[in-house]
Design an enzyme around this catalytic site. Structure first.
Site, PDB file in Angstrom:
ATOM      1  N   ARG A 154       0.805  -1.232   0.000  1.00 37.58           N
ATOM      2  CA  ARG A 154       0.000   0.000   0.000  1.00 37.58           C
ATOM      3  C   ARG A 154       0.840   1.285   0.000  1.00 37.58           C
ATOM      4  NH1 ARG A 154      -2.592  -3.069   3.799  1.00 37.58           N
ATOM      5  NH2 ARG A 154      -4.438  -4.129   3.013  1.00 37.58           N
ATOM      6  N   LYS A 205       3.037  11.675 -11.051  1.00 36.39           N
ATOM      7  CA  LYS A 205       2.244  10.789 -11.922  1.00 36.39           C
ATOM      8  C   LYS A 205       3.058   9.527 -12.151  1.00 36.39           C
ATOM      9  CE  LYS A 205      -0.737  13.792 -14.683  1.00 36.39           C
ATOM     10  NZ  LYS A 205      -1.083  14.167 -16.076  1.00 36.39           N
ATOM     11  N   GLU A 262      10.072  19.736 -24.111  1.00 36.41           N
ATOM     12  CA  GLU A 262       9.271  19.982 -22.901  1.00 36.41           C
ATOM     13  C   GLU A 262       9.706  21.297 -22.237  1.00 36.41           C
ATOM     14  OE1 GLU A 262       6.700  18.083 -22.344  1.00 36.41           O
ATOM     15  OE2 GLU A 262       7.168  16.058 -23.054  1.00 36.41           O
ATOM     16  N   LYS A 280       7.034  23.594 -13.194  1.00 38.16           N
ATOM     17  CA  LYS A 280       6.223  22.393 -12.987  1.00 38.16           C
ATOM     18  C   LYS A 280       5.831  22.262 -11.520  1.00 38.16           C
ATOM     19  CE  LYS A 280       5.167  17.716 -13.959  1.00 38.16           C
ATOM     20  NZ  LYS A 280       5.347  16.536 -14.787  1.00 38.16           N
ATOM     21  N   GLU A 297      -4.700  17.389 -11.447  1.00 35.07           N
ATOM     22  CA  GLU A 297      -5.126  17.839 -12.770  1.00 35.07           C
ATOM     23  C   GLU A 297      -6.630  18.108 -12.860  1.00 35.07           C
ATOM     24  OE1 GLU A 297      -2.798  16.103 -15.968  1.00 35.07           O
ATOM     25  OE2 GLU A 297      -4.420  16.509 -17.380  1.00 35.07           O
ATOM     26  N   ARG A 322      -3.149  22.141 -14.097  1.00 38.58           N
ATOM     27  CA  ARG A 322      -2.111  21.154 -14.448  1.00 38.58           C
ATOM     28  C   ARG A 322      -2.262  20.700 -15.902  1.00 38.58           C
ATOM     29  NH1 ARG A 322       0.583  16.188 -10.901  1.00 38.58           N
ATOM     30  NH2 ARG A 322       1.946  15.534 -12.587  1.00 38.58           N
ATOM     31  N   ASN A 362      -0.076  19.904 -20.838  1.00 39.62           N
ATOM     32  CA  ASN A 362      -0.333  19.083 -22.024  1.00 39.62           C
ATOM     33  C   ASN A 362      -0.305  19.883 -23.322  1.00 39.62           C
ATOM     34  OD1 ASN A 362      -0.690  16.617 -20.635  1.00 39.62           O
ATOM     35  ND2 ASN A 362      -2.691  17.332 -19.960  1.00 39.62           N
ATOM     36  N   HIS A 381       0.239  18.159 -26.631  1.00 35.45           N
ATOM     37  CA  HIS A 381       0.211  16.722 -26.376  1.00 35.45           C
ATOM     38  C   HIS A 381      -0.982  16.010 -27.008  1.00 35.45           C
ATOM     39  CE1 HIS A 381       3.541  17.541 -23.745  1.00 35.45           C
ATOM     40  NE2 HIS A 381       3.619  16.295 -23.330  1.00 35.45           N
ATOM     41  N   HIS A 429       0.182  13.064 -29.004  1.00 36.62           N
ATOM     42  CA  HIS A 429      -0.198  11.678 -28.694  1.00 36.62           C
ATOM     43  C   HIS A 429      -0.759  10.977 -29.926  1.00 36.62           C
ATOM     44  CE1 HIS A 429      -0.483  12.660 -24.121  1.00 36.62           C
ATOM     45  NE2 HIS A 429       0.710  12.222 -24.452  1.00 36.62           N
ATOM     46  N   HIS A 467       8.453  10.772 -28.155  1.00 34.85           N
ATOM     47  CA  HIS A 467       7.476  11.640 -27.499  1.00 34.85           C
ATOM     48  C   HIS A 467       7.784  13.139 -27.709  1.00 34.85           C
ATOM     49  CE1 HIS A 467       4.576  12.966 -24.519  1.00 34.85           C
ATOM     50  NE2 HIS A 467       5.529  13.661 -23.944  1.00 34.85           N
TER      51      HIS A 467
HETATM   52  N1  LIG Z   1       5.065  10.758 -15.167  1.00 37.46           N
HETATM   53  C1  LIG Z   1       5.001  11.810 -15.940  1.00 37.46           C
HETATM   54  O1  LIG Z   1       4.565  12.878 -15.545  1.00 37.46           O
HETATM   55  C2  LIG Z   1       5.546  11.692 -17.339  1.00 37.46           C
HETATM   56  C3  LIG Z   1       5.733  12.847 -18.110  1.00 37.46           C
HETATM   57  C4  LIG Z   1       6.294  12.719 -19.368  1.00 37.46           C
HETATM   58  C5  LIG Z   1       6.648  11.458 -19.845  1.00 37.46           C
HETATM   59  N2  LIG Z   1       6.432  10.356 -19.073  1.00 37.46           N
HETATM   60  C6  LIG Z   1       6.820   9.016 -19.550  1.00 37.46           C
HETATM   61  O2  LIG Z   1       8.233   8.988 -19.694  1.00 37.46           O
HETATM   62  C7  LIG Z   1       8.586   7.998 -20.658  1.00 37.46           C
HETATM   63  C8  LIG Z   1       9.638   8.567 -21.582  1.00 37.46           C
HETATM   64  O3  LIG Z   1      10.751   8.901 -20.809  1.00 37.46           O
HETATM   65  P1  LIG Z   1      12.182   9.204 -21.491  1.00 37.46           P
HETATM   66  O4  LIG Z   1      12.016  10.132 -22.614  1.00 37.46           O
HETATM   67  O5  LIG Z   1      13.084   9.574 -20.360  1.00 37.46           O
HETATM   68  O6  LIG Z   1      12.561   7.806 -22.151  1.00 37.46           O
HETATM   69  P2  LIG Z   1      13.344   6.514 -21.622  1.00 37.46           P
HETATM   70  O7  LIG Z   1      13.120   6.282 -20.194  1.00 37.46           O
HETATM   71  O8  LIG Z   1      12.997   5.415 -22.568  1.00 37.46           O
HETATM   72  O9  LIG Z   1      14.869   6.932 -21.841  1.00 37.46           O
HETATM   73  C9  LIG Z   1      15.337   7.203 -23.143  1.00 37.46           C
HETATM   74  C10 LIG Z   1      16.606   6.408 -23.464  1.00 37.46           C
HETATM   75  O10 LIG Z   1      17.715   7.004 -22.810  1.00 37.46           O
HETATM   76  C11 LIG Z   1      18.466   6.007 -22.111  1.00 37.46           C
HETATM   77  N3  LIG Z   1      19.112   6.721 -21.021  1.00 37.46           N
HETATM   78  C12 LIG Z   1      18.565   7.178 -19.889  1.00 37.46           C
HETATM   79  N4  LIG Z   1      19.442   7.952 -19.232  1.00 37.46           N
HETATM   80  C13 LIG Z   1      20.578   7.955 -19.954  1.00 37.46           C
HETATM   81  C14 LIG Z   1      21.822   8.604 -19.802  1.00 37.46           C
HETATM   82  N5  LIG Z   1      22.058   9.444 -18.793  1.00 37.46           N
HETATM   83  N6  LIG Z   1      22.778   8.389 -20.745  1.00 37.46           N
HETATM   84  C15 LIG Z   1      22.528   7.578 -21.813  1.00 37.46           C
HETATM   85  N7  LIG Z   1      21.346   6.988 -22.031  1.00 37.46           N
HETATM   86  C16 LIG Z   1      20.383   7.168 -21.106  1.00 37.46           C
HETATM   87  C17 LIG Z   1      17.435   4.985 -21.750  1.00 37.46           C
HETATM   88  O11 LIG Z   1      18.029   3.739 -21.471  1.00 37.46           O
HETATM   89  C18 LIG Z   1      16.569   4.966 -23.003  1.00 37.46           C
HETATM   90  O12 LIG Z   1      17.147   4.146 -23.990  1.00 37.46           O
HETATM   91  C19 LIG Z   1       7.301   7.607 -21.363  1.00 37.46           C
HETATM   92  O13 LIG Z   1       6.902   6.319 -20.919  1.00 37.46           O
HETATM   93  C20 LIG Z   1       6.295   8.649 -20.902  1.00 37.46           C
HETATM   94  O14 LIG Z   1       4.987   8.155 -20.835  1.00 37.46           O
HETATM   95  C21 LIG Z   1       5.892  10.456 -17.836  1.00 37.46           C
HETATM   96 ZN   LIG Z   2       5.368  15.309 -22.610  1.00 30.47          ZN
END
Ligand SMILES: NC(=O)c1ccc[n+]([C@@H]2O[C@H](COP(=O)([O-])OP(=O)(O)OC[C@H]3O[C@@H](n4cnc5c(N)ncnc54)[C@H](O)[C@@H]3O)[C@@H](O)[C@H]2O)c1
Ligand SMILES: [Zn+2]
Length: 365
Positions: free
Chosen positions: A120, A142, A184, A226, A236, A240, A244, A247, A251, A263
């Site tokens: 939990r 999130k 972003e 943020k 949201e 918040r 987006n 987005h 999306h 993304h």
């Molecule tokens: N929770 C939220 O508010 C929120 C907001 C935006 C996006 N997201 C989510 O985030 C995800 C995308 O995240 P992302 O863009 O970080 O992608 P990711 O986590 O896939 O990372 C991108 C790539 O970079 C590599 N990597 C990470 N750090 C590194 C470093 N320092 N040096 C070399 N390589 C490195 C990873 O292994 C991966 O191959 C999606 O699933 C999306 O839905 C969540």
């Molecule tokens: Zn985004």
């Protein structure tokens, strides 16, 4: 290199938490001394090879179990979620343990949902290593995993106890992932901070060169924006949603063209469609729309969407969480530094904006 650490606070009363930002924090953060004894480090093989040992070394007086997930968006699913829970249970982790997410948004979203649900809820710490995770996904609570029926369909609002942003980690990030984070960052300027947007224009060459000082400032201001938005509207209900911007269009592009489109790239094209929609309505000055386009171009982000039939756009956009009863709700920029969420039923205007901002090969521009 300077060793100045900046700290921001996400103000959520008893759930408030610090965001520490600085170079080489993995080596020297005081945060690690405050962690509980039993720690699960969730990461992937790519990040583990780069930074795993550094973190385990800094945590040598703790009991650290490392769980590596696959390096792909597909890892953000129910099977991986179950496997991480298996690790916690096999190692008899109790409620006083903590889960640490070391990686990008995929690792952070999944590890956060594990932490939110194991017994939990156990303590959760974010150590984001991509620019996107440092300025966006690690802040705000999130957490989610994907379902075959859709992205982020299963999740929880679950705030971390702290976010540790080591800016040095960005040096190893592939260029495409790096510029996705910049998309972003531009978004924050457009929705909330005109001066920041102007600063980004001035600092574009330094940011493209990953200048540590410029990067630290960009990350700090993005997180501050943020944090303020999250503090005002954690779940949201209202403001918040401004996060987006671009987005709903983005999306739709991702749904059709991922993984070819990342993304941040889809969001960049989406921001251009939203800005163009407003310009065509006479509600955003043409010079402002051009400034947005130029900055995206300076960051080598796409400014045009890939071609898709309008019927397909409509179908994909209507799946978006922000659609209610056939009316899309868009975040629309009315000036650089100001955006609002609006219901929108004039699909012809949307079509016009999309058509003006689409081309056959947008990634090559
Ligand atoms: N929770 C939220 O508010 C929120 C907001 C935006 C996006 N997201 C989510 O985030 C995800 C995308 O995240 P992302 O863009 O970080 O992608 P990711 O986590 O896939 O990372 C991108 C790539 O970079 C590599 N990597 C990470 N750090 C590194 C470093 N320092 N040096 C070399 N390589 C490195 C990873 O292994 C991966 O191959 C999606 O699933 C999306 O839905 C969540
Ligand atoms: Zn985004």
């Amino acid at each position: 290199m300077t060793h100045t650490t900046q700290q921001l606070i996400v103000g959520l009363h008893e759930r408030s938490y610090p965001i520490d930002i600085g170079p080489e924090l993995l080596h020297r953060t005081p945060l690690f001394q405050q962690l509980p004894q039993q720690l699960l480090l969730v990461t992937n093989a790519t990040v583990d090879a780069l930074y795993g040992d550094r973190v385990r070394q800094a945590l040598q007086h703790h009991t650290v179990v490392t769980h590596c997930i696959a390096d792909s968006e597909q890892a953000k699913g129910i099977d991986t979620y179950a496997a991480v829970l298996d690790t916690l249970i096999q190692h008899s982790f109790n409620r006083d343990c903590a889960v640490l997410a070391l990686g990008g948004g995929v690792v952070g979203d999944l590890a956060g949902f594990v932490a939110a649900t194991y017994q939990r809820g156990v303590a959760f710490y974010q150590i984001p290593t991509t620019l996107l995770a440092q300025v966006d996904s690690s802040v705000g609570g999130k957490t989610a995993i994907n379902h075959p029926g859709g992205k982020n369909l299963i999740g929880a609002f679950y705030q971390p106890r702290a976010v540790l942003i080591d800016t040095t980690c960005l040096a190893s990030l592939p260029q495409r992932d790096y510029v996705c984070g910049l998309a972003e960052i531009i978004k924050y300027g457009i929705i909330a901070d005109r001066d920041f947007f102007t600063w980004l224009e001035q600092q574009a060459p330094a940011l493209m060169a990953r200048d540590p000082q410029a990067l630290q400032t960009a990350i700090q201001r993005s997180c501050a924006i943020k944090a303020a938005i999250v503090a005002a509207d954690e779940r949201e209900q209202s403001t918040r949603a401004l996060l987006n911007l671009g987005h709903t269009f983005g999306h739709a592009i991702e749904a059709e063209f991922s993984p070819r489109w990342k993304h941040g790239e889809a969001v960049a094209a989406g921001i251009m469609i939203a800005a163009t929609l407003m310009m065509q309505q006479g509600r955003l000055a043409a010079e402002e729309q051009q400034r947005i386009e130029q900055l995206l171009q300076q960051f080598q982000l796409p400014t045009r969407a890939p071609e898709m039939s309008f019927e397909r756009w409509q179908t994909l956009m209507q799946r978006d969480k922000k659609v209610q009863a056939g009316t899309v709700r868009f975040v629309v920029p009315t000036a650089i530094g100001h955006a609002q969420l609006e219901p929108w039923s004039d699909w012809q205007a949307i079509r016009q904006a999309i058509v003006s901002m689409s081309c056959a090969n947008p990634m090559t521009r």
